[in-house]
Scaffold this active site. Structure first.
Site, PDB file in Angstrom:
ATOM      1  N   TRP A   1      -3.809  17.566  23.385  1.00  0.00           N
ATOM      2  CA  TRP A   1      -3.692  17.268  24.819  1.00  0.00           C
ATOM      3  C   TRP A   1      -3.381  15.804  25.035  1.00  0.00           C
ATOM      4  O   TRP A   1      -3.519  14.996  24.120  1.00  0.00           O
ATOM      5  CB  TRP A   1      -4.906  17.760  25.623  1.00  0.00           C
ATOM      6  CG  TRP A   1      -6.280  17.319  25.163  1.00  0.00           C
ATOM      7  CD1 TRP A   1      -6.628  16.768  23.963  1.00  0.00           C
ATOM      8  CD2 TRP A   1      -7.498  17.434  25.907  1.00  0.00           C
ATOM      9  NE1 TRP A   1      -7.975  16.534  23.912  1.00  0.00           N
ATOM     10  CE2 TRP A   1      -8.541  16.930  25.095  1.00  0.00           C
ATOM     11  CE3 TRP A   1      -7.815  17.909  27.182  1.00  0.00           C
ATOM     12  CZ2 TRP A   1      -9.873  16.891  25.512  1.00  0.00           C
ATOM     13  CZ3 TRP A   1      -9.136  17.872  27.601  1.00  0.00           C
ATOM     14  CH2 TRP A   1     -10.156  17.369  26.768  1.00  0.00           C
ATOM     15  N   ASN A   2      -2.937  15.506  26.278  1.00  0.00           N
ATOM     16  CA  ASN A   2      -2.457  14.157  26.592  1.00  0.00           C
ATOM     17  C   ASN A   2      -3.072  13.646  27.891  1.00  0.00           C
ATOM     18  O   ASN A   2      -3.458  14.444  28.752  1.00  0.00           O
ATOM     19  CB  ASN A   2      -0.938  14.166  26.780  1.00  0.00           C
ATOM     20  CG  ASN A   2      -0.200  14.609  25.552  1.00  0.00           C
ATOM     21  OD1 ASN A   2      -0.268  13.983  24.503  1.00  0.00           O
ATOM     22  ND2 ASN A   2       0.502  15.732  25.662  1.00  0.00           N
TER      23      ASN A   2
ATOM     24  N   ASP B   1       8.274  15.420  48.524  1.00  0.00           N
ATOM     25  CA  ASP B   1       7.881  14.451  49.548  1.00  0.00           C
ATOM     26  C   ASP B   1       7.153  15.197  50.671  1.00  0.00           C
ATOM     27  O   ASP B   1       7.745  16.065  51.337  1.00  0.00           O
ATOM     28  CB  ASP B   1       9.104  13.765  50.177  1.00  0.00           C
ATOM     29  CG  ASP B   1       9.814  12.783  49.250  1.00  0.00           C
ATOM     30  OD1 ASP B   1       9.348  12.551  48.120  1.00  0.00           O
ATOM     31  OD2 ASP B   1      10.855  12.245  49.672  1.00  0.00           O
TER      32      ASP B   1
ATOM     33  N   HIS C   1       4.224  11.049  53.678  1.00  0.00           N
ATOM     34  CA  HIS C   1       4.822   9.996  52.849  1.00  0.00           C
ATOM     35  C   HIS C   1       5.388   8.888  53.736  1.00  0.00           C
ATOM     36  O   HIS C   1       5.382   7.722  53.365  1.00  0.00           O
ATOM     37  CB  HIS C   1       5.926  10.600  51.980  1.00  0.00           C
ATOM     38  CG  HIS C   1       6.703   9.620  51.160  1.00  0.00           C
ATOM     39  ND1 HIS C   1       6.121   8.568  50.491  1.00  0.00           N
ATOM     40  CD2 HIS C   1       8.035   9.529  50.904  1.00  0.00           C
ATOM     41  CE1 HIS C   1       7.044   7.890  49.862  1.00  0.00           C
ATOM     42  NE2 HIS C   1       8.218   8.431  50.099  1.00  0.00           N
TER      43      HIS C   1
ATOM     44  N   HIS D   1      13.997  10.263  55.325  1.00  0.00           N
ATOM     45  CA  HIS D   1      12.542  10.122  55.318  1.00  0.00           C
ATOM     46  C   HIS D   1      12.016  10.013  56.755  1.00  0.00           C
ATOM     47  O   HIS D   1      11.107  10.736  57.150  1.00  0.00           O
ATOM     48  CB  HIS D   1      12.139   8.871  54.529  1.00  0.00           C
ATOM     49  CG  HIS D   1      12.285   9.019  53.045  1.00  0.00           C
ATOM     50  ND1 HIS D   1      13.463   8.767  52.379  1.00  0.00           N
ATOM     51  CD2 HIS D   1      11.407   9.396  52.089  1.00  0.00           C
ATOM     52  CE1 HIS D   1      13.285   8.980  51.087  1.00  0.00           C
ATOM     53  NE2 HIS D   1      12.060   9.365  50.882  1.00  0.00           N
TER      54      HIS D   1
HETATM   55  C1  23J Z   1       9.363   4.696  49.087  1.00  0.00           C
HETATM   56  C2  23J Z   1      10.176   3.853  49.805  1.00  0.00           C
HETATM   57  C3  23J Z   1      11.506   4.160  49.987  1.00  0.00           C
HETATM   58  C4  23J Z   1      12.012   5.308  49.440  1.00  0.00           C
HETATM   59  C5  23J Z   1      11.199   6.193  48.701  1.00  0.00           C
HETATM   60  C6  23J Z   1       9.883   5.862  48.528  1.00  0.00           C
HETATM   61  C7  23J Z   1      11.739   7.456  48.120  1.00  0.00           C
HETATM   62  O1  23J Z   1      12.902   7.675  48.037  1.00  0.00           O
HETATM   63  C8  23J Z   1      10.829   8.546  47.693  1.00  0.00           C
HETATM   64  O2  23J Z   1      10.700   8.848  46.495  1.00  0.00           O
HETATM   65  O3  23J Z   1      10.231   9.177  48.552  1.00  0.00           O
HETATM   66  S1  23J Z   1      13.718   5.682  49.686  1.00  0.00           S
HETATM   67 MN    MN Z   2       9.774  10.762  47.181  1.00  0.00          MN
END
Ligand code: 23J
Ligand code: MN
Length: 260
Positions: A63-64, A77, A81, A210
């Protein structure tokens, strides 16, 4: 709801009448991780260290230990986030309704456009052209941008960082707005390291995939592969993230069920 529906599905999977396609990149120390410019905090890379390997540390077992940022490799996401999705109590990896982790996919092929221009911006006109051929994107579907980008593997050309930031494809603000407001999608998935275009820091608003998707409680998938094995419509995606308490996302295995 008949029991035979699931019995038939199990039989179809067992006989390969329904294929199970793996849309996941292998997670390893060389997995590219998004690079944000200073002063923004960096995300840790993927590390793996042995706990034991049938040896004096554990004679009967292997295991790791793992370490990584939540947004590493093929990953999910969650709405929280982004600052625009922060108030959704049901927007964390552990609180999202699990039904949203099983949903159909529409695959928009932008391979040729990205071959011609690695900074290709997908506009509403591309979505409209796709819908003319394949029908209207149904509410609750994933929309996946197929670009061939995953073929860059773990090489520097995957992040493709340049002096003015990453050169990689993604959607325009208008395209994201259309998918959120006019199509009520489940989420947006891409082959690149993040759901936004490489130059999206300069879009209005910044990082629209996002900002707008997560602000509308929509989901994201990044670093997908094998989208060339999916039909434009009809695939069913299975995308449960790790059940991290208050998680903003997680690496995951993404599977697609494809008939025929
Ligand atoms: C944090 C800030 C900017 C971005 C991102 C994360 C991602 O692309 C992500 O992996 O959610 S653009
Ligand atoms: Mn992401």
């Amino acid at each position: 709801m008949s029991a035979t529906l699931l019995t038939q599905l199990a039989e179809a999977i067992a006989t390969n009448a329904v294929r199970v396609v793996d849309l996941t990149q292998t997670l390893r120390p060389s997995t590219p991780v998004i690079q944000l410019p200073p002063p923004f905090a960096p995300s840790n890379p993927f590390t793996i260290t042995e706990i034991s390997h049938y040896d004096e540390r554990g004679p009967g077992w292997y295991w790791n230990n793992l370490s990584m940022g939540e947004h590493t490799g093929t990953h999910f996401d969650a709405p929280v986030h982004w600052v625009t999705g922060q108030h959704y109590a049901d927007g964390f990896t552990d609180t999202l309704p699990v039904q949203r982790f099983v949903a159909p996919a529409c695959v928009i092929d932008c391979t040729k456009e990205v071959e011609a221009d690695e900074r290709f911006v997908m506009e509403p006109s591309h979505i409209e052209a796709w819908e003319k051929q394949h029908g209207k994107i149904p509410a609750g579907a994933w929309v996946l941008m197929r670009t061939g980008w995953s073929k860059r593997g773990d090489s520097p050309a995957f992040l493709n960082g340049k002096e003015d930031g990453p050169h990689s494809p993604g959607p325009s603000t208008a395209a994201v707005t259309f998918l959120v407001n006019e199509r009520d999608v489940n989420g947006w998935g891409v082959e690149a390291v993040g759901t936004d275009h490489g130059q999206a820091y300069a879009f209005e608003p910044a990082f629209p995939a996002h900002h707008l998707m997560h602000g509308a409680k929509k989901l994201g998938l990044a670093s997908l592969c094998n989208l060339d094995q999916l039909p434009p419509t009809g695939a069913l995606l299975i995308t449960p993230p790790l059940k991290i308490e208050k998680g903003s996302g997680s690496p995951l295995r993404v599977l697609a069920l494809v008939a025929g």
